[in-house]
Write a protein that holds these residues in place. Structure first.
Motif, PDB file in Angstrom:
ATOM      1  N   SER A  21      37.457  58.900  43.756  1.00 60.67           N
ATOM      2  CA  SER A  21      36.818  60.123  43.737  1.00 60.67           C
ATOM      3  C   SER A  21      34.561  59.307  43.275  1.00 60.67           C
ATOM      4  O   SER A  21      35.124  58.028  42.583  1.00 60.67           O
ATOM      5  N   ILE A  22      33.765  59.303  44.358  1.00 61.42           N
ATOM      6  CA  ILE A  22      32.450  58.575  43.663  1.00 61.42           C
ATOM      7  C   ILE A  22      31.626  59.247  44.203  1.00 61.42           C
ATOM      8  O   ILE A  22      31.316  60.498  44.714  1.00 61.42           O
ATOM      9  N   GLY A  55      22.300  52.545  47.119  1.00 61.24           N
ATOM     10  CA  GLY A  55      21.631  52.267  45.983  1.00 61.24           C
ATOM     11  C   GLY A  55      22.101  51.177  44.609  1.00 61.24           C
ATOM     12  O   GLY A  55      21.678  50.084  44.367  1.00 61.24           O
ATOM     13  N   THR A  56      23.794  51.096  44.898  1.00 64.90           N
ATOM     14  CA  THR A  56      24.101  49.955  44.070  1.00 64.90           C
ATOM     15  C   THR A  56      24.371  48.147  44.819  1.00 64.90           C
ATOM     16  O   THR A  56      24.364  47.998  45.937  1.00 64.90           O
ATOM     17  N   MET A  71      29.964  53.106  37.267  1.00 62.74           N
ATOM     18  CA  MET A  71      30.823  53.209  35.861  1.00 62.74           C
ATOM     19  C   MET A  71      31.687  53.615  36.285  1.00 62.74           C
ATOM     20  O   MET A  71      31.536  54.764  37.106  1.00 62.74           O
ATOM     21  N   VAL A  72      32.802  53.510  35.347  1.00 65.13           N
ATOM     22  CA  VAL A  72      34.126  54.163  35.521  1.00 65.13           C
ATOM     23  C   VAL A  72      34.724  55.009  34.541  1.00 65.13           C
ATOM     24  O   VAL A  72      34.605  54.401  34.168  1.00 65.13           O
ATOM     25  N   THR A 104      27.943  56.274  40.778  1.00 56.79           N
ATOM     26  CA  THR A 104      26.681  55.203  41.358  1.00 56.79           C
ATOM     27  C   THR A 104      25.469  55.413  40.588  1.00 56.79           C
ATOM     28  O   THR A 104      25.227  57.173  39.899  1.00 56.79           O
ATOM     29  N   VAL A 105      24.317  54.608  40.580  1.00 52.38           N
ATOM     30  CA  VAL A 105      22.824  55.060  40.614  1.00 52.38           C
ATOM     31  C   VAL A 105      22.811  56.828  40.987  1.00 52.38           C
ATOM     32  O   VAL A 105      21.621  57.356  40.481  1.00 52.38           O
TER      33      VAL A 105
END
Length: 1304
Positions: A21-22, A55-56, A71-72, A104-105
């Motif tokens: 998932s993101i 963003g990344t 972040m994971v 992500t951001v």
């Protein structure tokens, strides 16, 4: 499933899909549906190109810059608990993300939902400029807040050891995040007291915040994440034949290894995959085995009875385990291992990279200076290696290195206990840069010594070195030499002689010289001996046994402001800061893909001086997805991207190869992976290959031998006064060399070209829109009005995107023209570094005549710059102008020149020429001070310019006004406690042989000229609500131009700042605009905006007079109703804004380790006359960022070329080292001179973007003064040439450090 898989039943294995998932959204990647995703597809590309989350960012794709950090959350297979960590998405394969939750951001906050505290703190502290690195910074910090509740300020500083920011100088970023620590200083707390409450990480428009995104608290940190994907075995068989396995047990792993080895298949064990950032050409592999879910490989035991580390635990986990182990008897040495391991790579890499993975890199690449291998071998650790469930064996690291590892796996690592107080363990890592750098030399020592028996050596010690040559590990002869001896001066001499014999370093560029590396082995052994002796060593030597310790950073900023004029002069963050911190700020490469868009990858030459014989792209054209290969003959118009310059610079080489890295063509494909892969398959053949000329000296000699020396001279500039030879007491001669510098803009060169019905739309990362438009038109044979160029912002530039952006844009446009499809060209970092020119290197030869007080009576200087293969942007004329600086130029003759080399056409880089010119005269001042035996500051003040003195670079002009430097210096000496600190430094140097301090003051007069004033500015007012939109010809690239313009517009129109928005730059609204650069564009555009607003107000004046008490909105609407055009367009004429001088003074203190050449900057005080700052927070950021960039020029940033081919060897973050936050001053104090409005500038302001860089040369002189003290101790007081950059290797050599001087 068949025999290809393990013996597990089909129900136990998921086939051909990866689930993760993101930001709370599930992704199920089914390989049969997405053939473009394979085992080497990286998470960063999936995030950006598949999930559409721009963003990344990415820059290096090596894990060396931090731009791609996300972040994971994943499941620990040994405890079933969830782990949170920051990782580099540019190194993590998509297939390895199975079961991960990725944030992500975009998950933290945005302009619609509100912002997270991490984002708000960074904005509050003005921690963004270009903003390209900002999302990575935010996610790195956010990961810390989630993984370590109760984090301290030291944790914050530790976690940013892999994050590069070229713009800010790091201080505001560190302050922003340290203000959130539990031990934040009261000063930082006060600064952020008005920050609103946390916005709770909104990630959805409605409903409660998902639990997975709420900050972890001590009460719930161990709870499992509800949305975390379940862990299951996985098998993927790709249509290309590659396999990917994720076994869950050791038995399944052994089965897979047996199958692959017995069938002769090449395979790779995948854990962190971080080694691909270093060794990019390993492979290809037929199979990949993800071993992260095998609990047996991650089981660690830390007890008083023994310490065993799982082979596949991350380096970060190993650090935690070793820290615990240090508390047990016999394992105190692991605390030193922890300190060393914290300098391995960086936090995101250590969070993913494993112990076994690092060891396997050493196994495959013996030249790799593995710190982990060295530490384990030093302490005699044992590696448990298995090849089947019943066959395991223990090996030493040295034995492992010789072992055939096919079919085998490192299971665990066992550390021995060393009980008692007779064991001394010490390790070292000597690097060019303190953080995130591989070692020149690393070393481990383990001695058993009885201090009570004259320091007798009880057992054979262990002495290991890395970085010597691929085969060297143990200093075996020296180990045997020590056995049974007493540690005394005689023994030490014998040991050094033994090392001298057995240490035989190889020399492969860009490594340090063999002499330095051999000398380090002796110096480090000496450090160990001093450490063992402790208080029994001579007092003067003791500090030599200690490492340089680094403390938390501190910063102070002092400036004036005028609340009565707000929003003008108001200290506010950049207007774009929030969108940068949330990842919403769009850069060129963030523009979403067009229909049928293609990607272009350059093919570069690999030799530097040859004729181009033939280009064979046939093999490249066979790569699936490749559609075209574009070369010089495909250009329909002019093959020249330098049409505004005297000499031609080809878009693609047509006949002659001038430098290694010169573009010969562009491969165009449906995706970037295919384009980059195909570019490597293009064969370029050469004729008449000659050795490249890479050095200024060689270039000058070549010209002299050919009778063309006069062609090198650009001008001869003499002061009106003749040299006063009768007053000359002595004459000094010398040379001074300054190296080049890569700009290291985080956003590489990028362009998107889209064919349209009437020409072409161009999105280019450029500082010079007019040039991009003109060059593309010329290359395509079109008219200029057919080319539409738009630029919203740049992710850094520093001059690199003035002329050089046009080459990338033109190549992209030609490809779009040939294919008649949209084309995107985004350079990878290595191509960017190889292909694009850099700051110009310099060589100066000088002869100066002085009187007994050090006053200059005559000066002759030849200043040669190296513009690369063509002299279009030679900057030595700028250097000549600035070389006078703040000094009287009587009897001076300065001759600027150029010398061509087989390197890329070098280009303007922040403070071009001025940096070198000021450094040259300041070096001469240092030489004079040495000759007359006076304080260098006294010599400088003796030579200060006075009213009426001639300006050498402006014939007929004289210096007018007062020289403020004496007062500025007096104030600085008081505020910086200069006199007391100088006494302390002198005393310290007297009492310490192997640590030295240096203190240097550099004054500056920086002549700010306006080379171009053509910046059309358009102001529009909307009648429905009175809001204002502005577009101008400048480019926002981090310097805050849009913020200053908005403040000026709001102030002039007497509006709240939120009424004003600044729009992207384009060549329709702002045609023919000049170059954004030279530190002055913000002023010029602000002035143009001011005039446009005044014109607008003049139109509105009659209506406003009739509606005196009415609000702005009503007045605007009334004007509209009367048919008044609510727009204004203004462009200044040349000479409207007057030039002026920027004054400054900088004081730097350093601490140098004479034994190794390492150093730290203890403190820097920078005072700049910035006039009345239009936007103080922006200008403080400009000063700090420029200053730190200058520190890199003079210290860590060294360019190295292959002397045979001319290829750049320092072509990525592995070898080229820009400053990180541990390289900035521990105490950094910035002052913008109070009560100093500029009578000539725009609204009393002055430029800040470039002058501070010129003062950073003070670091060179502070280090010089420390070296001088060491040389005195070595019996040498002669003048010595000290060039920039100065590396630890240079410091060690110039300090005359040798084993003959080592005593206890």
């Amino acid at each position: 499933m068949g025999a290809e898989q393990s013996s597990l039943s089909a129900s136990d294995i998921r086939q051909n899909n990866v689930t993760f998932s993101i930001n709370g959204k599930d992704y199920n990647v089914k390989t049969e549906n997405e053939p473009d995703i394979g085992p080497t597809t990286l998470l960063v590309d999936f995030i950006r190109d598949k999930a559409g989350l721009k963003g990344t960012k990415y820059v290096c794709r090596e894990g060396g810059c931090g731009a791609c950090v996300v972040m994971v959350k994943s499941r620990d297979p040994t405890t079933e608990s969830d782990m949170i960590r920051a990782v580099n998405s540019c190194l993590l394969p998509v297939f390895a993300c199975d079961g991960y939750e990725i944030s992500t951001v975009e998950s933290l906050g945005n302009r619609k939902e509100g912002y997270h505290d991490v984002q708000k703190q960074l904005v509050k502290f003005s921690g963004t400029q270009c903003g390209f690195c900002t999302p990575g910074m935010v996610m790195n910090m956010y990961s810390l807040t989630r993984s370590k509740p109760g984090y301290k300020a030291q944790d914050v500083e530790d976690t940013f050891d892999g994050s590069i920011c070229r713009c800010t100088g790091y201080r505001p970023i560190l302050d922003a995040f340290k203000s959130m620590a539990v031990d934040a200083s009261e000063e930082l707390k006060r600064k952020c007291a008005d920050i609103e409450d946390c916005s709770k990480c909104p990630c959805a428009a409605k409903g409660d915040v998902p639990k997975c995104l709420k900050p972890v608290t001590p009460g719930d940190e161990n709870e499992s994440f509800e949305t975390c994907c379940s862990n299951s075995a996985m098998y993927i068989k790709l249509t290309t034949g590659e396999e990917w396995l994720k076994p869950l047990t050791l038995e399944s792993l052994y089965e897979a290894l047996e199958r692959f080895t017995s069938s002769g298949m090449t395979y790779r064990l995948v854990a962190g995959n971080t080694g691909t950032g270093v060794f990019k050409n390993d492979g290809p592999y037929q199979a990949y085995i993800d071993i992260n879910s095998i609990p047996e490989l991650k089981q660690s035991t830390v007890q008083s009875t023994g310490v065993t580390l799982g082979g596949n635990i991350t380096i970060s986990s190993a650090i935690e385990q070793l820290q615990k182990a240090s508390e047990f008897d016999g394992y105190s040495y692991t605390a030193a291992m922890v300190k060393h391991l914290k300098r391995v790579a960086n936090v995101p890499v250590r969070n993913a990279g494993t112990l076994a993975g690092n060891l396997m890199m050493k196994h495959a690449h013996r030249e790799f200076p593995s710190d982990i291998f060295l530490l384990l071998e030093t302490v005699a650790a044992k590696l448990k290696i298995g090849s089947s469930p019943t066959l395991t064996r223990d090996y030493s690291p040295l034995e492992f290195r010789q072992l055939d590892m096919k079919g085998k796996v490192i299971l665990s690592i066992q550390l021995p206990a060393y009980r008692g107080n007779e064991y001394f363990f010490r390790s070292f890592k000597i690097t060019r840069r303190h953080q995130n750098a591989h070692a020149y030399v690393n070393a481990g020592f383990l001695f058993k010594v009885d201090p009570n028996r004259n320091f007798s050596v009880r057992d054979k010690p262990t002495i290991c070195f890395g970085g010597i040559n691929p085969e060297f590990v143990h200093a075996a002869a020296t180990e045997m030499y020590f056995l049974g001896k007493f540690l005394n001066a005689a023994t030490l001499t014998g040991a050094f002689d033994s090392l001298q014999r057995e240490i035989i370093p190889n020399h492969i560029l860009p490594d340090a010289t063999p002499e330095y590396r051999r000398g380090l082995t002796q110096a480090l052994l000496y450090k160990v001996m001093l450490g063992i002796y402790g208080e029994r060593a001579k007092a003067i030597n003791r500090s030599g046994g200690n490492d340089i310790e680094r403390s938390l950073h501190y910063g102070k900023q002092t400036y004036d402001t005028d609340p009565s004029q707000y929003p003008l002069y108001q200290p506010i963050p950049k207007l774009e800061a929030y969108t940068q911190a949330s990842g919403e700020a769009e850069y060129v490469n963030d523009i979403h893909q067009q229909q049928d868009e293609l990607f272009g990858a350059f093919v570069l030459s690999t030799v530097g001086n040859a004729s181009l014989k033939e280009i064979d792209a046939s093999e490249a054209m066979l790569v699936p997805g490749v559609t075209a290969f574009v070369k010089a003959s495909d250009i329909p118009g002019v093959n020249n991207y330098a049409i505004f310059y005297p000499e031609k610079e080809e878009i693609f080489a047509s006949e002659k190869i001038r430098f290694a890295g010169q573009p010969v063509g562009l491969v165009v494909a449906t995706n970037k992976e295919a384009a980059f892969a195909a570019a490597k398959k293009v064969t370029v053949m050469y004729d008449n290959v000659q050795p490249p000329i890479l050095d200024i000296h060689d270039s000058i000699t070549l010209a002299e031998n050919a009778g063309k020396a006069e062609e090198l001279i650009l001008q001869i500039c003499k002061s009106p006064e003749e040299p006063r030879t009768e007053k000359v007491a002595q004459t000094l001669t010398g040379e001074f060399r300054i190296g080049g510098q890569y700009h290291f803009h985080m956003e590489t060169h990028v362009s998107i070209c889209i064919p349209t019905e009437d020409g072409m739309d161009v999105f280019s990362a450029t500082q010079f829109v007019d040039s991009v438009q003109a060059v593309i038109a010329a290359a395509l044979g079109m008219t200029n009005n057919s080319i539409n160029v738009s630029v919203r912002r740049l992710g850094g530039a520093y001059g690199a995107k003035i002329s050089k952006s046009t080459q990338v844009a033109a190549a992209c446009a030609v490809a779009a023209h040939v294919t008649n499809k949209p084309v995107r060209v985004a350079l990878d970092l290595e191509t960017n570094m190889r292909m694009i020119g850099k700051r110009l290197p310099y060589l100066t030869k000088y002869e100066v005549g002085i009187d007994n007080d050090g006053k200059i009576e005559s000066l002759k200087a030849q200043i040669f710059c190296d513009p690369g293969y063509v002299a279009n942007e030679a900057t030595s004329l700028f250097a000549m102008v600035c070389a006078q600086s703040c000094y009287r130029a009587a009897g001076w003759q300065i001759t600027p020149g150029k010398s061509l080399t087989n390197t890329p056409a070098n280009t303007y880089c922040r403070a071009p020429g001025s940096t070198q010119g000021i450094a040259i005269i300041e070096t001469i001042m240092e030489h004079i001070a040495w000759a007359v035996k006076k304080d260098p500051l006294e010599v400088r003040m003796t030579n200060f310019i006075q009213p009426g003195d001639p300006l050498i670079a402006v014939p007929g002009h004289k210096f007018e006004g007062d020289n403020p430097l004496p007062n500025m210096i007096a104030e600085l000496k008081t505020s910086a406690d200069y006199d007391d600190r100088k006494k302390f430094v002198d005393t310290f140097n007297m009492n310490n042989r192997w640590k030295k301090r240096g203190l240097a003051i550099v004054p500056m007069r920086y002549p700010q000229h306006y080379y171009d004033s053509k910046f059309p500015t358009y102001v529009a007012v909307y009648h429905t609500d009175g809001t204002v939109a502005v577009s101008h010809g400048g480019i926002e690239m981090g310097q805050g131009i849009n913020t200053k313009v908005a403040q000026v517009v709001a102030h002039t129109l007497k509006l709240p700042l939120d009424k004003v928005k600044v729009k992207p730059t384009n060549n329709l609204v702002s045609p023919n605009a000049g170059v954004t650069g030279g530190a002055c564009t913000s002023e010029l555009v602000a002035h143009s905006a001011l005039k446009a607003c005044e014109e607008l107000l003049a139109k509105m004046a009659p209506v406003k007079e009739e509606m005196k008490d009415e609000p702005w909105e009503k007045i605007v609407h009334a004007c509209y109703m009367q048919g008044i055009q609510l727009t204004a367009h203004h462009q200044d004429k040349a000479g409207v804004v007057k030039p002026y001088d920027v004054w400054g003074v900088t004081l730097i203190e350093v601490l140098v380790d004479i034994l190794t050449g390492e150093y730290k900057i203890v403190r820097a005080d920078v005072v700049e006359d910035a006039g009345k700052s239009l936007s103080p927070e922006v200008d403080i950021g400009q000063i700090e960022g420029a200053f730190v960039m200058g520190l890199g020029l003079w210290t860590t940033e060294k360019l190295v070329y292959d002397t045979n081919t001319g290829e750049l060897l320092t072509n990525g973050t592995w070898e080229y080292k820009v400053p990180l936050h541990m390289d900035i001053p521990e105490d950094l104090r910035i002052t913008m001179l109070r009560n100093a409005p500029n009578p000539f500038g725009v609204l009393a302001s002055k430029a800040t973007g470039e002058p501070p860089l010129c003062m950073s040369v003070a670091i060179l002189f502070a280090i010089r003064h420390a070296i001088e003290e060491a040389r005195k101790n070595a019996g040498n007081t002669e003048w010595f040439q000290m060039d920039g950059p100065v590396t630890p290797e240079d410091i060690h050599a110039m300090s005359l450090t040798s084993k003959e001087q080592f005593d206890l």
